[in-house]
Write a protein that holds these residues in place. Sequence first.
Motif, short mmCIF file in Angstrom:
data_model
loop_
_atom_site.label_atom_id
_atom_site.label_comp_id
_atom_site.label_asym_id
_atom_site.label_seq_id
_atom_site.Cartn_x
_atom_site.Cartn_y
_atom_site.Cartn_z
N ALA A 1 -0.75 7.29 6.40
CA ALA A 1 -0.70 8.66 6.52
C ALA A 1 0.03 8.96 8.24
O ALA A 1 0.15 9.95 8.46
N GLY A 2 0.37 7.81 8.82
CA GLY A 2 1.12 7.72 9.95
C GLY A 2 0.33 7.34 11.11
O GLY A 2 0.95 7.53 12.25
N ASP A 3 -0.88 7.06 10.84
CA ASP A 3 -1.83 6.59 12.22
C ASP A 3 -1.31 5.35 12.48
O ASP A 3 -0.71 4.46 11.70
N ARG A 4 -1.74 4.75 13.67
CA ARG A 4 -1.30 3.63 14.04
C ARG A 4 -2.44 2.46 13.60
O ARG A 4 -2.13 1.17 13.82
N ALA B 1 0.80 -1.33 -0.03
CA ALA B 1 -0.10 0.07 0.10
C ALA B 1 0.67 1.23 -0.01
O ALA B 1 0.36 2.31 -0.52
N GLN B 2 1.96 1.25 0.46
CA GLN B 2 2.96 2.37 0.46
C GLN B 2 3.55 2.88 -0.79
O GLN B 2 3.68 3.85 -0.91
N VAL B 3 3.79 1.62 -1.57
CA VAL B 3 4.00 2.16 -2.85
C VAL B 3 3.16 2.02 -4.03
O VAL B 3 3.22 2.68 -5.08
N CYS B 4 1.81 1.89 -3.72
CA CYS B 4 0.48 1.97 -4.74
C CYS B 4 -0.58 2.01 -3.56
O CYS B 4 -1.19 0.97 -3.27
#
Length: 207
Positions: free
Chosen positions: A192-195, A160-163
């Motif tokens: 987005a940085g949430d846990r 998910a981080q790359v797409c």
Amino acid sequence: MKTNRFLMLLKTRGALTAGEISKELGITSEGARLQLIKLSEEGLIKSTNESKGVGRPTVYFSLTEEGNAGFPDTHAELTVKLIQLVKTTLGDEALDKVIAAGELAGKERYSNELQSITDLEGRISQLADIRTREGYMAEYSKDEQGYLLVENHCPICAAAQVCQGFCTSELNTFKLVLGEDIDITRVNHIIAGDRRCAYRITLKKAS
């Protein structure tokens, strides 16, 4: 096992004090303190101080990046390599088609499991069960605003981080299987940085 219980609790509930941890796990404060020291020394948890007015600051414990890494990210390295390979050799359009095909399959699979459930809460509960089986550690709660569907873990986080098309596909699937009479909005996002990832679900207002 005690270590696993500590990490699982912090994963699903977020930052907690030593007192809250001992209460949740049904152990003594001293027992909790010793385990927290051990986990801190291993680099799996960290502590932060939070001031709330006068008096000593409150100490909260949470997972470090290494602690979070102990929860599986399904075939992360291979998945990322395959995504990058598809993009570089076949282009973004081909990758979009792959994600769309996966979304369609997911919608069909989820719809089949939810087809006999007519009430909204029952459908949300079943969806949470399905997602938990898939490694998302999902749960839901009900409040005055409606429902909150929470995924405490993302087993495809690296992909998910790359797409982020995977995240869009996930939301589209939830919208379809929960019904046309609901509104669903992502309110927390791991990317987005949430846990955690969390979705607010409400019934649409009658027009």
